[in-house]
Write a protein that holds these residues in place. Structure first.
Motif, mmCIF file in Angstrom:
data_model
loop_
_atom_site.group_PDB
_atom_site.id
_atom_site.type_symbol
_atom_site.label_atom_id
_atom_site.label_comp_id
_atom_site.label_asym_id
_atom_site.label_seq_id
_atom_site.Cartn_x
_atom_site.Cartn_y
_atom_site.Cartn_z
ATOM 1 N N ARG A 2 88.159 -2.663 17.188
ATOM 2 C CA ARG A 2 88.124 -4.070 16.771
ATOM 3 C C ARG A 2 87.090 -4.502 15.808
ATOM 4 O O ARG A 2 86.878 -5.597 15.463
ATOM 5 C CB ARG A 2 88.140 -4.859 17.962
ATOM 6 C CG ARG A 2 89.697 -4.990 18.448
ATOM 7 C CD ARG A 2 89.521 -5.374 19.920
ATOM 8 N NE ARG A 2 89.012 -4.474 20.918
ATOM 9 C CZ ARG A 2 88.642 -4.876 22.130
ATOM 10 N NH1 ARG A 2 89.104 -5.828 22.610
ATOM 11 N NH2 ARG A 2 88.043 -3.999 22.913
ATOM 12 N N LYS A 19 81.420 1.826 16.392
ATOM 13 C CA LYS A 19 80.067 0.829 16.648
ATOM 14 C C LYS A 19 79.119 1.244 17.478
ATOM 15 O O LYS A 19 77.806 0.840 17.537
ATOM 16 C CB LYS A 19 80.919 -0.424 17.189
ATOM 17 C CG LYS A 19 81.479 -0.480 18.653
ATOM 18 C CD LYS A 19 81.876 -1.660 18.970
ATOM 19 C CE LYS A 19 82.544 -1.443 20.453
ATOM 20 N NZ LYS A 19 83.409 -2.179 20.721
ATOM 21 N N ASP A 65 79.397 0.462 24.928
ATOM 22 C CA ASP A 65 79.517 -0.679 23.829
ATOM 23 C C ASP A 65 79.074 -2.089 24.392
ATOM 24 O O ASP A 65 79.552 -3.144 23.939
ATOM 25 C CB ASP A 65 80.812 -0.690 23.380
ATOM 26 C CG ASP A 65 82.006 -0.920 24.330
ATOM 27 O OD1 ASP A 65 81.511 -0.849 25.519
ATOM 28 O OD2 ASP A 65 82.947 -1.077 23.961
ATOM 29 N N ASP A 121 80.190 -7.895 25.745
ATOM 30 C CA ASP A 121 80.974 -6.576 25.317
ATOM 31 C C ASP A 121 80.916 -7.123 23.670
ATOM 32 O O ASP A 121 81.860 -7.766 23.394
ATOM 33 C CB ASP A 121 82.342 -6.729 25.913
ATOM 34 C CG ASP A 121 83.301 -5.509 25.244
ATOM 35 O OD1 ASP A 121 82.820 -5.176 24.217
ATOM 36 O OD2 ASP A 121 84.271 -5.282 25.682
#
Ligand code: GDD
Ligand code: MG
Length: 346
Positions: free
Chosen positions: A14, A25, A111, A266
C-alpha cells in the motif's frame, strides 16, 4: 521468558511506489529514525527476561535483515520464507520451532511506530493472561472508522485487561463506523502475546492443514550461516492467511490489554503517512522538492524530480524515478490492487 517474534515478510504494497518488492517499507531508512524494522528490534530488547528476537522474513530480504540487525549490534535467529504465506504460518513456524520450551511469544509487526515504554508496561500487564492460555491482543482507542484494521469488541474485565467478545478483521466502512460509534470496540494493533502452545492449539483447531504443512516445513528446515531456510516445496503448499482471519476471528480465547497514549501508528498506507506528517498552513504534507499553489490537505512526495500541483485537494501524489502515483487520499488503501495487477503482469 518472553520470545519476541518479528514479522517482517510483508510487501508493504500500500506504500507503492516507494515500497517495492525488493525493498519493502519496513527496511526503508527515515532520516534520523532508522528503519521501522530497526525500531521494532529496539522495542523487542526493552523487556526483562527477554530472549534474542526471532525474525521471520522473505528470503529475498535476508541481507537487508542481517545488515540491520548488525547495525544495532543485535543477534537473533532469522527464519527465511521462500514465499510469503501471510502472518498465520509465519507465527506458526516460530511457535513450532520453540515448542519444547513453550515460551510466551511476543509477535510484533515490523511496520509500526509505537512508544516502547508503553508497550513494555502493557506486555507486563498481559503476561499473566498469556501464561493462562489467552491469546492477548493489544487494543488502541480508535480515532475513526478505518477499514484497514481489525476491531476488538471489549467484554468483561479480566485481570489487567478485558475478554474480547468479538474480533472483526478489516470490516466494511459501514461496520467500522458502527464499531467506532458504539464505543465498545478497539483497533487491533497487530501485536500479540501468547504461549506458543496456545496459538498452535487454536491453529490446529481452525486451520489444521496450515498447521500440518508448517510442522512438515519446520521438520525440513536447513541452517545456512545465520539463516534458517524453510523448504520451498513444502512451504509453498501452505495455505495463505493472516493470524487475524485464521485464528483471532475464530478463537474464544482472545483477551485484550489496551495500549494507552502509545503514539501507535501503522504506517501502512499513504493516508496514515499523511496523518503523522507535519502539515503546512493549508494542511499539506510535502516531502522532497515540491511546489504548490491553492492546494489543500494533500500528501506530496518527490524522490527525484520537482513535483508541482495547483488547485487540488485531498490527493496523494508520490513521485519516484520510475513510477508516479496520484490517488484520492480516502482511497489510498486501494493502491494494493495496482500492485497486484503489476505482479500478475510481470
Ligand atoms: N514473515 C512474514 N510473512 N511476515 C509477513 C507476511 C508474510 O507472509 N505478510 C505480512 N507480514 C508482516 C508485515 O511485514 C507486517 O510487519 C505484519 O506482518 C502485518 O502484516 P500487514 O500486511 O501489514 O497486516 P495489516 O496491517 O494489513 O493488518 C494487521 O495489522 C493491523 C494493524 O496494523 C492486522 O493484524 C490487523 O488486525 C491490524 O489492525
Ligand atoms: Mg500493517
Amino acid at each position: 521468558m518472553i520470545q519476541p517474534v518479528i514479522l517482517a515478510g510483508g510487501k508493504g504494497s500500500r506504500l507503492w511506489p516507494l515500497s517495492r518488492e525488493l525493498y519493502p517499507k519496513q527496511y526503508i531508512t527515515f532520516p534520523g529514525e532508522g528503519t521501522l524494522f530497526e525500531q521494532t528490534l529496539l522495542r523487542s530488547k526493552l523487556f526483562d527476561q527477554v530472549a534474542e528476537p526471532v525474525v521471520v522474513c522473505n528470503v529475498e530480504h535476508r541481507f537487508l535483515v542481517a545488515e540491520q540487525l548488525q547495525r544495532l549490534n543485535i543477534t537473533g535467529r532469522i527464519i527465511l520464507e521462500p514465499v510469503g504465506r501471510n502472518t498465520a504460518p509465519a507465527a506458526a513456524i516460530s511457535a513450532l520451532m520453540c515448542q519444547d520450551e513453550d515460551p510466551v511469544l511476543l509477535v510484533m509487526p515490523a511496520d509500526h511506530k509505537l512508544d516502547g515504554g508503553v508497550l513494555n508496561e502493557a506486555v507486563e500487564a498481559a503476561l499473566p493472561l498469556a501464561e493462562e492460555g489467552y491469546l492477548v491482543a493489544f487494543g488502541i482507542d480508535p480515532e475513526k472508522p478505518e477499514t484497514g484494521y481489525g476491531y476488538l469488541q471489549k467484554g468483561q474485565p479480566l485481570q489487567d485487561g478485558f475478554k474480547v467478545d468479538a474480533f472483526a478483521e478489516k470490516p466494511t466502512y459501514e461496520l467500522a463506523r458502527q464499531y467506532v460509534d458504539s464505543g465498545d470496540y478497539f483497533w487491533n494493533s497487530g501485536i500479540f502475546l501468547f504461549k506458543a502452545s496456545a496459538y498452535l492449539d487454536e491453529l490446529k483447531k481452525f486451520a489444521p492443514e496450515m498447521y500440518s504443512v508448517c510442522a512438515d516445513a519446520v521438520a525440513g528446515v536447513v541452517s545456512d550461516l545465520d539463516f534458517m531456510r524453510l523448504p520451498h516445496d513444502v512451504f509453498a503448499s501452505c495455505p495463505s492467511d493472516s493470524i487475524d482471519y485464521a485464528v483471532m476471528e475464530k478463537t474464544d480465547k482472545c483477551a485484550m490489554v489496551v495500549l494507552e497514549n502509545s503514539g501507535w501508528s501503522d504506517l501502512g498506507s499513504w493516508s496514515a503517512i499523511y496523518e503523522t506528517g507535519t502539515k503546512d498552513a493549508n494542511g499539506n504534507v510535502c516531502q522532497g522538492e515540491v511546489l504548490v499553489d491553492g492546494v489543500k490537505n494533500c500528501y506530496l512526495h518527490s524522490e527525484s524530480r520537482l513535483v508541482s500541483a495547483v488547485g487540488v485537494e485531498d490527493l496523494v501524489i508520490v513521485e519516484t524515478p520510475d513510477a508516479i502515483l496520484v490517488a484520492k487520499k480516502s482511497q489510498a488503501q486501494n493502491v494494493k490492487s495496482i500492485v497486484n495487477t503489476l505482479c500478475e503482469n510481470k
